[in-house]
Design a protein around this motif. Structure first.
Motif, mmCIF file in Angstrom:
data_model
loop_
_atom_site.group_PDB
_atom_site.id
_atom_site.type_symbol
_atom_site.label_atom_id
_atom_site.label_comp_id
_atom_site.label_asym_id
_atom_site.label_seq_id
_atom_site.Cartn_x
_atom_site.Cartn_y
_atom_site.Cartn_z
ATOM 1 N N LEU A 135 0.830 -1.206 0.000
ATOM 2 C CA LEU A 135 0.000 0.000 0.000
ATOM 3 C C LEU A 135 0.860 1.249 0.000
ATOM 4 O O LEU A 135 0.587 2.216 -0.705
ATOM 5 C CB LEU A 135 -0.924 0.042 1.218
ATOM 6 N N GLY A 136 1.921 1.237 0.816
ATOM 7 C CA GLY A 136 2.714 2.449 0.994
ATOM 8 C C GLY A 136 3.510 2.826 -0.237
ATOM 9 O O GLY A 136 3.554 3.989 -0.612
ATOM 10 N N LEU A 137 4.119 1.832 -0.885
ATOM 11 C CA LEU A 137 5.023 2.169 -1.980
ATOM 12 C C LEU A 137 4.353 2.105 -3.356
ATOM 13 O O LEU A 137 4.728 2.835 -4.263
ATOM 14 C CB LEU A 137 6.230 1.219 -1.970
ATOM 15 N N GLU A 180 -4.148 -0.547 -6.232
ATOM 16 C CA GLU A 180 -5.513 -0.301 -6.685
ATOM 17 C C GLU A 180 -5.876 -1.260 -7.809
ATOM 18 O O GLU A 180 -6.951 -1.839 -7.836
ATOM 19 C CB GLU A 180 -5.614 1.160 -7.163
ATOM 20 N N LEU A 181 -4.902 -1.440 -8.704
ATOM 21 C CA LEU A 181 -5.144 -2.300 -9.855
ATOM 22 C C LEU A 181 -5.369 -3.752 -9.443
ATOM 23 O O LEU A 181 -6.233 -4.439 -9.967
ATOM 24 C CB LEU A 181 -3.941 -2.199 -10.805
ATOM 25 N N PHE A 182 -4.571 -4.212 -8.479
ATOM 26 C CA PHE A 182 -4.610 -5.636 -8.130
ATOM 27 C C PHE A 182 -5.573 -5.947 -6.998
ATOM 28 O O PHE A 182 -5.664 -7.100 -6.574
ATOM 29 C CB PHE A 182 -3.204 -6.123 -7.749
ATOM 30 N N GLU A 206 -4.505 8.432 3.647
ATOM 31 C CA GLU A 206 -4.449 9.744 2.995
ATOM 32 C C GLU A 206 -3.335 9.802 1.955
ATOM 33 O O GLU A 206 -3.523 10.269 0.838
ATOM 34 C CB GLU A 206 -4.232 10.833 4.043
ATOM 35 N N MET A 207 -2.173 9.280 2.360
ATOM 36 C CA MET A 207 -1.041 9.269 1.439
ATOM 37 C C MET A 207 -1.381 8.430 0.214
ATOM 38 O O MET A 207 -1.094 8.795 -0.932
ATOM 39 C CB MET A 207 0.176 8.701 2.151
ATOM 40 N N TYR A 208 -2.020 7.314 0.465
ATOM 41 C CA TYR A 208 -2.406 6.400 -0.614
ATOM 42 C C TYR A 208 -3.323 7.111 -1.602
ATOM 43 O O TYR A 208 -3.090 7.114 -2.807
ATOM 44 C CB TYR A 208 -3.113 5.197 0.018
ATOM 45 N N ASN A 209 -4.345 7.767 -1.050
ATOM 46 C CA ASN A 209 -5.293 8.435 -1.935
ATOM 47 C C ASN A 209 -4.662 9.617 -2.640
ATOM 48 O O ASN A 209 -4.970 9.905 -3.796
ATOM 49 C CB ASN A 209 -6.523 8.893 -1.143
#
Lengths: 497, 637
Positions: free
Chosen positions: A261-263, A269-271, A482-485
């Motif tokens: 998730l972080g990197l 999102e795709l997988f 938040e970072m992810y989005n």
């Protein structure tokens, strides 16, 4: 603050094992006390760490940054809300394992203790490394002591199981190593905090994600690469099973949150559908398989796969409840599965059989054991009031937000979970005592009681009051999402909108 | 006061459960009974102040889960609805505690039994006093757990263990729906607290959701999911199979859990969520249909059973059906009224049957009884009172509540309503017949037990008769006393306050006189008929059975639900599980995965090792071959 608390957590077990290495007596109790002392001190330090931890920020705390390979890799460790609880869990489980060796390990006790202490050092290392290379070293090195624990102190088919375990996990991690090297060439650093800031070029993310995934999926384990786990558990000695179920499996879940998730948000999102499907298969499929098991350890091993299916599902919902639920579920499963394997160990030490059919009617012979076993059975099937419920409930809430159908199918697992756990309990504990040998079994001795209560109390406490856990992880999870989005928005805005 | 009310049973349970050994059997029994009795007195006080002052409160005990926007507390909510449930739960529980002292006198595990009973009481109280869906779910699972423990209390009996697991797992199927309902509520409203959810309901009435490709109204989906949970707990048709089996537990348990309290939790849920259900006519119709089908189905099965407890269990199932169809036609208050009266007379019947079973030394087959009404005079009278109340004999409690249900169904004025009223009357007749059959076969006719001499049959001790007496008083009077309060028509009837929502006020018309008279008359007529059939001319029922063998088999096998489920779910899950394990895991994944790969590598390396034969001429030949191949390649390029 300048005291290197994380390094001391990592190094203390290592120092303990060095002491053991130079002791002459191979089977004496002194060795056990040394090991117990070091791991217990480690537990106290980790509690202090949790106490000092500031839950109001998501930035890494207690960071230590030392040059290791000049200009290439730094020894960098630190914790945030996501990782700290795993460290506490590890340092709680290890001393309990050491107490449990009393009855289980009959030969080469000293070597066994060394293996366990080294495991602790490596596992704590995994959870606090802030550099990919350091992470990889700890992650992989953990294989070796586990391989030895299964291969030397295991049951009759130990060599087959040990090699199966080793091959599977190694195969996955080779790909991860390649991915880490490529990240260095792409981004110029392997420092996780820096990578979080600069991000990784989207065109490489998919391949890198898959490489990390292959390693984590094996370790989780996800369907269809789960078959090493039942074999490894069946053959491993009790303490080995406990470490494997309680901590080793959690390294993968942690890895998913921290790295996948972080990197690689875009690839994640795709997988996500892929992870969903595999998680759902894991939940339903392994629950049904667990129902039919004839060996207690295999049954619990399969149930672990199902529970970890919930964890991977929760993580990839990318919702506050889902990820928090996954972390709670991992902590809870760490306590509960450890306890269940110990429960199996208790009767195995007395009867030397793991077959369910050997037992029956234990409640008349071992009432104290029956109560504790019942408690953990209920926690495993996610009864409200135990920590198992909080995790499952939050995960399903998160899943529901994301996809209705996924939540429906996953909820089916809750029904099966009740069926296989209660059926196991009924066959082992209730009914008439048919096997007359069972009548000779003594009830729990003091050390067994102590170990099981040490696990039971947090299971109940966090079931009624999960606030300390949730409070610790909340901000970190929130900022991660938040970072992810934010990243997602930057690279592929069409997904968000 | 609320806190004391709630936690006294918990303290009692912990004391008896963990310190039972030190306290001794008698002290554990006294402590649990006294604590739960205090709780009962407190609930009566609370109930009184709700009636008189319209008292309402919501005490927050502690925080529970707080994740993101999900914010859930441990709380105690008191309003008309929950205060009514508090009275039912604690009162019946206190009586059952006292009764158990006598009933379990020969059991070696008394403290454990009492601890379970008190723990059950606590869980049930958390269920009814919750102010949010999650605590409700906690109590819901908690009572299910206690029910599991108590059904399997005699853990050496295989049938008891099987019944316990069945009860838990079937309930889990219901919980599956219930939990999804909670997720959906959280998804739509961002909260699981009743008041916030109920306030927002009107705003989402028109919202549609796509579910498996279908477009459904959100509110319908919520209601159906919640209702699935209610069906599981309240043993409605399709999810009823666990209740008759649950009779494996000791009889006081059946009275408390499987008659008066836990099984009514489903009805309570529907009534508690009336602010949601009112917006879903679809679900209300579904509830009516399910309720009346269950009422009818269970009554037909009860006609032919021979186990005294199973007859009463099916009767419970049937009466729960009545409560549901009352709720389904929108008469939530009538449903609660029937729940209230039913608690008294059904607990009375169960405890009475327990007294019979106790006298017959654990015999439960009514064909092994008969002719003992003089031997068990008090039990006999109490059972008669219970039966009269259950069948709706005029002016006893069941008369007021059951007839009100049929009337309201009729007054609903739509097809489902008329249909339900019809089925309701038919079922009332069946109820009367099977109940009297039970009485006549147990107490009248000849003495049929070969194992026990009739002289050995003796009345139960006072400690068991006393609770029966209290319940009998309740069974006679509560209908008459509380009718106006609970289902009165007047404008000034404000008892329910905000705890029940009626979108359209209930019809205040009076039903036609013929309807009012039909049920009582039919019920009265069926008493002599039953007497004729089961005492005077026993050959008649035998002939009926002989001439309708398929019908009889269908009923005695409980409509074949168990057999169907065995094939459909249990065997197939086992088969699929075995297939996944033995075929997919072992034969496919392992064979082509790790084992296959290692075998492949082994074979390849065996082949490769053949090259290293140690003979120079072979090596030389290979070199030559390789060299010429290389040359050919270079030349061709």
């Amino acid at each position: 603050m300048n005291f290197p608390i994380l390094s001391s957590l990592i190094l203390l077990p290592l120092i303990g094992s060095l002491f053991l290495l130079f002791s002459k007596d191979k089977n004496s109790n002194t060795g056990k006390y040394v090991a117990l002392f070091t791991s217990f001190v480690n537990f106290l330090i980790s509690l202090y760490l949790w106490y000092q931890f500031d839950p109001t920020t998501s930035s890494f705390q207690f960071v230590e940054d030392r040059e290791w390979l000049k200009g290439f890799v730094n020894y960098k460790v630190g914790v945030d809300g996501i990782s700290i609880l795993f460290i506490v869990l590890t340092s709680l489980i290890t001393p309990l394992c050491i107490i449990s060796v009393n009855n289980t390990v009959k030969y080469r006790l000293r070597d066994f203790l060394i293996a366990i202490l080294i495991m602790e050092c490596l596992m704590i290392g995994v959870f606090c490394s802030l550099d990919l290379v350091i992470f990889y070293l700890f992650f992989e090195a953990g294989l070796i002591p586990m391989f030895l624990i299964i291969g030397i102190w295991g049951g009759t088919r130990r060599v087959y199981s040990a090699f199966k375990f080793f091959l599977y996990t190694l195969l996955g991690s080779v790909l991860m190593l390649i991915a880490i090297i490529s990240i260095y060439w792409i981004s110029g650093t392997t420092d996780i905090t820096q990578l979080y800031e600069i991000g990784i070029d989207t065109k490489y993310q998919n391949l890198l994600w898959l490489a990390f995934f292959s390693s984590f999926a094996v370790k989780t384990p996800m369907w269809p690469v789960h078959t090493w786990l039942p074999d490894a558990h069946v053959e491993a000695p009790t303490a080995g099973s406990v470490l494997l179920a309680a901590i080793l499996l959690k390294m993968a879940g942690y890895g998913f949150i921290r790295f996948s998730l972080g990197l690689f948000p875009v690839a994640s999102e795709l997988f996500t559908p892929l992870v969903y499907v595999l998680s759902l298969i894991a939940i339903v499929y392994t629950s049904l398989v667990a129902l039919m098991q004839e060996e207690m350890k295999k049954l619990i091993a399969y149930s672990s796969v199902a529970h970890m299916g919930f964890v991977t599902l929760g993580i990839f919902t990318i919702t506050q409840q889902g990820i928090e639920g996954s972390i709670v579920q991992m902590i809870s499963h760490g306590l509960v599965s450890a306890a269940l394997f110990l429960c199996v160990g208790v009767v195995y030490d007395r009867m030397h059989s793991r077959l369910i059919a050997t037992y029956g009617g234990l409640v008349s012979v071992m009432p104290k054991y029956s109560i504790l076993f019942m408690l953990f059975t209920l926690a495993a099937l996610g009864l409200p009031g135990t920590s198992g419920f909080i995790g499952e409930f939050l995960i399903l809430t998160g899943a529901f937000k994301d996809n209705f159908l996924v939540a429906v199918i996953a909820s089916l697992g809750v029904i099966f979970g009740a069926a296989y756990m209660l059926w196991l309990y009924r066959r082992v504990v209730f009914g008439e005592v048919i096997n007359k040998d069972l009548l000779k079994m003594p009830d729990l001795d003091n050390s067994e009681k102590f170990i099981l209560w040490c696990l039971a109390i947090p299971v109940l406490f966090f079931g009624f009051y999960p606030e300390p856990i949730i409070n610790t992880i909340e901000i970190s999870v929130k900022d991660l999402i938040e970072m992810y989005n934010f990243n997602l928005n930057m690279y592929m805005p069409e997904v968000i909108n | 006061m609320e806190i004391a009310l709630l936690f006294l049973p918990l303290i009692a349970s912990i004391t008896s459960g963990f310190l039972g050994k030190f306290l001794g059997d008698r002290n554990s029994e006294i402590i649990t009974s006294v604590f739960v009795s205090i709780s009962a007195i407190l609930s009566l006080v609370l109930f009184y102040s709700v009636i008189v002052n319209g008292y309402e409160s919501n005490v927050v005990v502690a925080k529970w889960i707080n994740s993101g926007t999900l914010d859930v507390n441990w709380s105690i909510k008191v309003d008309a609805l929950s205060s009514l449930m508090l009275v039912v739960v604690t009162l019946v529980s206190a009586l059952v505690h006292i009764y158990s002292i006598g009933y379990m006198s020969h059991d070696p595990h008394k403290p454990r039994f009492m601890a379970y009973l008190s723990l059950f009481t606590f869980s049930m109280l958390t269920l009814v006093t919750s102010d949010n869906f999650l605590q409700l779910f906690f109590g819901w699972e908690g009572v299910g757990l206690c029910s599991y423990f108590l059904i399997g209390f005699w853990f050496k009996k295989d049938s008891a263990n099987a019944a316990a697991i069945k009860a838990f797992v079937v309930n889990r199927v219901g919980d599956f729906g219930f939990a999804l309902g909670i997720f959906l509520i959280f998804y739509l409203f961002g909260t699981v607290n009743y008041s916030d959810v109920f306030n927002q309901i009107p705003q989402i009435v028109d919202k549609n959701l796509s579910f498996l490709g279908f477009d459904v109204k959100a509110v319908d989906l919520i209601c159906i999911l919640l209702f699935i949970g209610a069906m599981g707990k309240s043993a409605q048709i399709f999810l009823h199979t666990w209740l008759p089996d649950a009779m494996e537990g000791p009889t006081p348990v059946s009275a408390l859990i499987h008659a008066a309290t836990m099984v009514t939790a489903g009805v309570f849920l529907v009534v508690r969520c009336s602010p949601i259900f009112e917006y879903s006519p679809l679900t209300l119709n579904l509830i009516t249909v399910v309720g009346m089908t269950t009422a009818f189905f269970a009554a037909t099965v009860a006609l032919v059973q021979t186990d005294i407890k199973k007859i009463i269990a099916y009767s419970t199932c049937s009466q729960l059906g009545y409560m549901f169809f009352a709720a389904g036609v929108g008469a939530y208050n009538v449903a609660m009224f029937h729940l209230f009266t039913h608690a008294f007379f059904k607990a009375l019947l169960f405890l009475g049957s327990g007294s019979v079973i106790h006298s017959f030394k654990d015999e439960q087959d009514i064909n092994q009884m008969g002719g003992v009404y003089k031997k068990l005079p008090y039990t006999y009278i109490f059972m008669i009172i219970g039966t009269l109340a259950l069948t709706g004999f005029p002016f006893l409690s069941g008369f007021y509540s059951k007839d009100a249900i049929i009337e309201f169904a009729y007054l609903k004025g739509n097809t489902t309503g008329y249909y339900a009223a019809g089925v309701g009357i038919l079922t009332a007749v069946l109820t009367s017949i099977y109940s009297w059959r039970l009485i006549f076969k147990t107490f009248h006719g000849e003495y049929n037990n070969k194992k026990i001499d009739i002289k050995e049959i003796h009345e139960s001790p006072l400690i068991m008769l006393l609770p029966l007496f209290v319940l009998a008083i309740g069974a006679i009077f509560v209908g008459f006393l509380f009718r106006d309060l609970f289902i009165g028509h007047g404008e000034d009837n404000i008892f329910w306050g905000n705890s029940i929502k009626f979108l359209n006020p209930l019809s205040t018309e009076h039903p036609p006189l013929w309807l009012l008279l039909t049920t009582p008359v039919l019920v009265l007529i069926s008493i002599p008929i039953a007497y004729y059939l089961f005492v005077k001319e026993k050959s008649v029922p035998y002939q009926i059975v002989q001439s309708n063998k398929p019908m009889y088999n269908f009923l005695i096998n409980k409509w074949y639900f168990d057999e169907l489920y065995e094939v459909l779910f249990i065997q197939s899950s086992k088969k699929i599980g075995l297939f996944f394990w033995k075929v997919i895991d072992v034969k496919i994944i392992d064979k082509f995965g790790p084992d296959g790969v290692s075998l492949l590598i082994k074979n390849l390396s065996l082949k490769a090792s053949k090259f290293q034969s140690g003979f120079i001429y072979q090596y030389a030949f290979m070199i030559l071959l390789g060299f010429s191949a290389l040359l050919t390649f270079l030349i061709l390029n």
